[in-house]
Design a protein around this motif. Structure first.
Motif, PDB file in Angstrom:
ATOM      1  N   TYR A   1     -56.220  19.194  12.211  1.00  0.00           N
ATOM      2  CA  TYR A   1     -56.634  19.883  13.438  1.00  0.00           C
ATOM      3  C   TYR A   1     -55.438  20.328  14.272  1.00  0.00           C
ATOM      4  O   TYR A   1     -54.485  19.575  14.444  1.00  0.00           O
TER       5      TYR A   1
ATOM      6  N   PHE B   1     -76.766  15.625  16.693  1.00  0.00           N
ATOM      7  CA  PHE B   1     -75.926  14.611  16.041  1.00  0.00           C
ATOM      8  C   PHE B   1     -74.585  14.459  16.757  1.00  0.00           C
ATOM      9  O   PHE B   1     -74.091  13.370  16.957  1.00  0.00           O
ATOM     10  N   MET B   2     -73.957  15.573  17.060  1.00  0.00           N
ATOM     11  CA  MET B   2     -72.655  15.557  17.741  1.00  0.00           C
ATOM     12  C   MET B   2     -72.834  16.349  19.029  1.00  0.00           C
ATOM     13  O   MET B   2     -72.895  17.583  19.022  1.00  0.00           O
TER      14      MET B   2
ATOM     15  N   LEU C   1     -64.079  21.751  11.512  1.00  0.00           N
ATOM     16  CA  LEU C   1     -62.923  22.332  10.830  1.00  0.00           C
ATOM     17  C   LEU C   1     -63.343  23.240   9.683  1.00  0.00           C
ATOM     18  O   LEU C   1     -62.686  24.235   9.378  1.00  0.00           O
TER      19      LEU C   1
ATOM     20  N   CYS D   1     -70.534   6.448  18.221  1.00  0.00           N
ATOM     21  CA  CYS D   1     -70.801   7.139  16.954  1.00  0.00           C
ATOM     22  C   CYS D   1     -69.611   7.092  15.998  1.00  0.00           C
ATOM     23  O   CYS D   1     -69.774   6.872  14.804  1.00  0.00           O
ATOM     24  N   HIS D   2     -68.403   7.324  16.503  1.00  0.00           N
ATOM     25  CA  HIS D   2     -67.247   7.410  15.595  1.00  0.00           C
ATOM     26  C   HIS D   2     -66.613   6.045  15.311  1.00  0.00           C
ATOM     27  O   HIS D   2     -65.716   5.951  14.481  1.00  0.00           O
TER      28      HIS D   2
ATOM     29  N   CYS E   1     -66.768   8.217  22.656  1.00  0.00           N
ATOM     30  CA  CYS E   1     -66.885   8.613  21.236  1.00  0.00           C
ATOM     31  C   CYS E   1     -67.170   7.404  20.348  1.00  0.00           C
ATOM     32  O   CYS E   1     -67.616   7.557  19.203  1.00  0.00           O
TER      33      CYS E   1
HETATM   34  C1  HEC Z   1     -74.046  10.737  19.301  1.00  0.00           C
HETATM   35  C2  HEC Z   1     -72.997  10.560  18.324  1.00  0.00           C
HETATM   36  C3  HEC Z   1     -71.644  11.168  18.560  1.00  0.00           C
HETATM   37  C4  HEC Z   1     -70.834  11.062  19.673  1.00  0.00           C
HETATM   38  C5  HEC Z   1     -71.125  10.321  20.962  1.00  0.00           C
HETATM   39  C6  HEC Z   1     -69.607  11.767  19.347  1.00  0.00           C
HETATM   40  N1  HEC Z   1     -69.677  12.304  18.104  1.00  0.00           N
HETATM   41 FE1  HEC Z   1     -68.324  13.515  17.211  1.00  0.00          FE
HETATM   42  N2  HEC Z   1     -69.498  13.701  15.564  1.00  0.00           N
HETATM   43  C7  HEC Z   1     -70.684  13.036  15.377  1.00  0.00           C
HETATM   44  C8  HEC Z   1     -71.221  13.381  14.064  1.00  0.00           C
HETATM   45  C9  HEC Z   1     -72.516  12.845  13.454  1.00  0.00           C
HETATM   46  C10 HEC Z   1     -70.308  14.292  13.477  1.00  0.00           C
HETATM   47  C11 HEC Z   1     -70.443  15.008  12.144  1.00  0.00           C
HETATM   48  C12 HEC Z   1     -71.277  16.239  12.380  1.00  0.00           C
HETATM   49  C13 HEC Z   1     -71.466  17.103  11.186  1.00  0.00           C
HETATM   50  O1  HEC Z   1     -70.858  16.832  10.158  1.00  0.00           O
HETATM   51  O2  HEC Z   1     -72.224  18.076  11.318  1.00  0.00           O
HETATM   52  C14 HEC Z   1     -69.246  14.487  14.464  1.00  0.00           C
HETATM   53  C15 HEC Z   1     -68.182  15.341  14.294  1.00  0.00           C
HETATM   54  C16 HEC Z   1     -67.120  15.473  15.179  1.00  0.00           C
HETATM   55  C17 HEC Z   1     -66.010  16.371  15.015  1.00  0.00           C
HETATM   56  C18 HEC Z   1     -65.826  17.384  13.878  1.00  0.00           C
HETATM   57  C19 HEC Z   1     -64.887  16.840  12.836  1.00  0.00           C
HETATM   58  C20 HEC Z   1     -64.819  17.736  11.607  1.00  0.00           C
HETATM   59  O3  HEC Z   1     -65.366  17.295  10.586  1.00  0.00           O
HETATM   60  O4  HEC Z   1     -64.246  18.818  11.688  1.00  0.00           O
HETATM   61  C21 HEC Z   1     -65.142  16.172  16.058  1.00  0.00           C
HETATM   62  C22 HEC Z   1     -63.818  16.852  16.332  1.00  0.00           C
HETATM   63  C23 HEC Z   1     -65.733  15.138  16.891  1.00  0.00           C
HETATM   64  N3  HEC Z   1     -66.941  14.748  16.341  1.00  0.00           N
HETATM   65  C24 HEC Z   1     -65.156  14.625  18.032  1.00  0.00           C
HETATM   66  C25 HEC Z   1     -65.801  13.745  18.901  1.00  0.00           C
HETATM   67  C26 HEC Z   1     -65.189  13.219  20.104  1.00  0.00           C
HETATM   68  C27 HEC Z   1     -63.755  13.500  20.539  1.00  0.00           C
HETATM   69  C28 HEC Z   1     -66.131  12.462  20.724  1.00  0.00           C
HETATM   70  C29 HEC Z   1     -66.015  11.748  22.053  1.00  0.00           C
HETATM   71  C30 HEC Z   1     -65.606  12.519  23.189  1.00  0.00           C
HETATM   72  C31 HEC Z   1     -67.325  12.493  19.892  1.00  0.00           C
HETATM   73  N4  HEC Z   1     -67.075  13.274  18.783  1.00  0.00           N
HETATM   74  C32 HEC Z   1     -68.517  11.840  20.201  1.00  0.00           C
HETATM   75  C33 HEC Z   1     -71.323  12.207  16.286  1.00  0.00           C
HETATM   76  C34 HEC Z   1     -70.889  11.950  17.570  1.00  0.00           C
END
Ligand code: HEC
Length: 235
Positions: A179, A203-204, A194, A147-148, A144
């Protein structure tokens, strides 16, 4: 799968005027793929050291995050890659990094050449027989970070095209405070955040994370909940 394609046959994963054309390698042993020329050692070096067979750094491939993969999982991963059906990828273009992006690389913290970030003296981690749920969560949470952010505080993701949304804050200083574990499973398996909207896979990459087992997801949730609260955007 997210970058290399579900069949691991390689694909264009970013095509943007600023960033350029970034093509993920065909990992199979079909034409244009590396499977037939890469030994297991070569795969290991590319995956965890970010060094290609020709000695150059991989481009944009987050090897610095895969440095923690233990010996058993590396072996299983390579065996899995080798089990895939050969794919012909000779139609794919070559990676071309846009000039603005090269400049951004010089000026900011884009991890374009991961081999430079990695401490190459670190040995492959020994396999761990049993991990507690939180340890398992910490282990899979490294995917994660790209990106995060290193501290999971979220914010603008360096190096992606400008139309991407910011990554959410995955600590209790942000959205994770509200959450439940059930909400978290829904986000990771069905892509519903959420607020109830479906996140774009581009993106995610939730469709890929949906492959995680219940134990992994539940450990991941416990681990993220245990992290110190961070300000949103402090990635
Ligand atoms: C390639 C990039 C990327 C990766 C890798 C990634 N994320 Fe994300 N994640 C994002 C983005 C960008 C958003 C916001 C998406 C949106 O707002 O539509 C997001 C949103 C989320 C959310 C939603 C939060 C909310 O606002 O409710 C969760 C939960 C989350 N990610 C968990 C994870 C976890 C756990 C991992 C690792 C296992 C992970 N993400 C890996 C890019 C990524």
């Amino acid at each position: 799968m997210e970058c290399h394609g579900e069949n691991l046959g390689g694909r264009i994963f970013i095509e943007d005027p600023v960033v350029g054309t970034l093509v993920a390698t065909n990992l199979t042993d079909g034409p244009g793929g590396i499977g037939s020329t890469y030994s297991d050692e070569d795969f290991i070096k590319a995956i965890r050291n970010g060094v290609r067979k020709d000695g150059k750094s991989v481009v944009f491939m987050p090897s610095h995050e895969y440095n923690v993969i233990d010996a058993d999982d590396l072996a299983a991963l390579i065996a899995y890659i080798r089990s895939k059906v050969p794919v012909d990828s000779t139609h794919l273009p070559e990676t071309k990094i846009g000039f603005p992006f090269r400049l951004m690389y010089v000026l900011s913290d884009i991890h374009l050449f991961p081999a430079r970030l990695i401490d190459h003296s670190v040995e492959i981690p020994e396999p761990v027989a049993v991990r507690t749920p939180r340890q398992l969560g910490a282990y899979v949470a490294t995917t994660c970070i790209g990106c995060h952010g290193d501290n999971y505080g979220g914010g603008k993701i360096p190096g992606v095209p400008p139309h991407w949304p910011e990554a959410s804050n995955l600590t209790i200083g942000g959205v994770l405070a509200d959450y439940t574990e059930e909400d978290f499973f829904r986000a990771m398996r069905d892509g519903i955040n959420l607020e109830g909207h479906v996140m774009e896979q581009e993106f995610m990459p939730w469709q890929v994370f949906g492959y995680m087992t219940d134990e992994e997801l539940s450990g991941l949730f416990e681990y993220l909940q245990s992290l110190p609260p961070r300000a949103t955007g402090s990635r």
